[in-house]
Each structure stands twice: as C-alpha cells, then as structure tokens.
Design a protein around this motif. Structure first.
Motif, PDB file in Angstrom:
ATOM      1  N   ALA A   1       9.935   0.398 -10.029  1.00 27.74           N
ATOM      2  CA  ALA A   1      10.071   1.858 -10.050  1.00 27.74           C
ATOM      3  C   ALA A   1       9.762   2.459  -8.681  1.00 27.74           C
ATOM      4  CB  ALA A   1       9.163   2.466 -11.115  1.00 27.74           C
ATOM      5  N   LEU A   2       8.764   1.905  -7.998  1.00 27.79           N
ATOM      6  CA  LEU A   2       8.406   2.399  -6.669  1.00 27.79           C
ATOM      7  C   LEU A   2       9.548   2.135  -5.686  1.00 27.79           C
ATOM      8  CD1 LEU A   2       6.111   3.786  -5.161  1.00 27.79           C
ATOM      9  CD2 LEU A   2       5.214   1.520  -4.608  1.00 27.79           C
ATOM     10  N   TYR A   3      10.148   0.961  -5.772  1.00 26.94           N
ATOM     11  CA  TYR A   3      11.288   0.654  -4.908  1.00 26.94           C
ATOM     12  C   TYR A   3      12.484   1.533  -5.262  1.00 26.94           C
ATOM     13  CZ  TYR A   3       8.605  -3.372  -3.372  1.00 26.94           C
ATOM     14  OH  TYR A   3       7.630  -4.172  -2.857  1.00 26.94           O
ATOM     15  N   ASP A   4      12.721   1.745  -6.558  1.00 24.46           N
ATOM     16  CA  ASP A   4      13.825   2.612  -6.987  1.00 24.46           C
ATOM     17  C   ASP A   4      13.637   4.030  -6.454  1.00 24.46           C
ATOM     18  OD1 ASP A   4      15.001   0.516  -8.362  1.00 24.46           O
ATOM     19  OD2 ASP A   4      14.279   1.165 -10.331  1.00 24.46           O
ATOM     20  N   GLN A   5      12.413   4.510  -6.503  1.00 24.13           N
ATOM     21  CA  GLN A   5      12.115   5.863  -6.026  1.00 24.13           C
ATOM     22  C   GLN A   5      12.482   6.013  -4.555  1.00 24.13           C
ATOM     23  OE1 GLN A   5       7.971   6.847  -6.411  1.00 24.13           O
ATOM     24  NE2 GLN A   5       8.138   8.647  -5.118  1.00 24.13           N
TER      25      GLN A   5
END
Length: 136
Positions: A18-22
C-alpha cells in the motif's frame, strides 16, 4: 533458468505494498536473473522517518532485507550497493557499524556512497542490485 519477459515483474515485501502504491513505484523489479531494488529508508510503519539515525539506518537495512527475501534473495546475492547520505562525514561510522552487522564477510559487493541535500525527511537511503539465485 529465468525466462526474460517484456513486462516489469514487480516484487513487494509482505505488508508494505500500500505504501508503494501510494507513491507509485515498485519495491523491486525482477529482470531475468537480476533484481533491481528501489531505495529503502528507515521509516516507521506509517512511512514517516525514524528520528534516531542509527535506528533509521537499521530499519532501512531491514526493509531492504524484506524486499530481497520477497524475491528469494539475501544480502549474499547483492552485487551493487548505492547509498545516499545527508551528512556523510557525521554519518559514516554509524552506517559502517550497521553495514558490518548486516553485510557480513568478504567478498563485499561494490558500493557507491553519494552525499545529497534532500531525502524527503530521511537522512539515509540504500538501493541495490542483486543476482537472483538459481534454485533449480
């Protein structure tokens, strides 16, 4: 033998996608038998910088280890290291102390250290290229 693909083969460690997607990037890209790992920083779970420098460096190495493991690699597979430092003379001894605990014995990967003025609130970042071991 790993088959070459025309598409990027993204690798993500558990619990961090999720952090990478953000931020719209991949933790690593597998290309043939090479793994290109994006810069890893010593962040807290919410992505904010860890304020204690040695803890920040330790966490960056731990984040890197998790990305390597997600691709079936360890630090023994790392062939190229690039680190970014906001204050190299003041930080070098701490980085080397953490590095020695993690990287281990010779032969060492090649290493390039770069002094920078900005790392989005962080003081250290590490990126690597690793050779993916043939498990066959």
């Amino acid at each position: 033998m790993v088959q070459a693909s025309s598409k990027r083969d993204a690798v993500f460690p558990p619990g961090r996608q999720a952090l990478y997607d953000q931020h719209r990037y991949s933790a690593a890209i597998r290309s043939g038998d090479l793994l290109f790992v994006s810069g890893q920083v010593g962040s807290r779970e919410d992505g904010s910088p860890e304020p204690d420098f040695e803890t920040q460096v330790t966490q960056a190495f731990a984040r890197l280890s998790a990305v390597l493991a997600a691709a079936g690699c360890t630090f023994d597979d790392v062939v190229d290291v690039t680190t970014f430092h906001t204050d190299p003379p003041a930080q070098f001894d701490t980085v080397m102390r953490v590095r020695d605990r993690v990287i281990g014995e010779a032969p060492y990967p090649n290493w390039t250290a770069v002094g920078v003025t900005w790392l989005a609130g962080f003081d250290f970042e590490i990126k690597v290229i690793a050779r993916i071991p043939d498990r066959a």
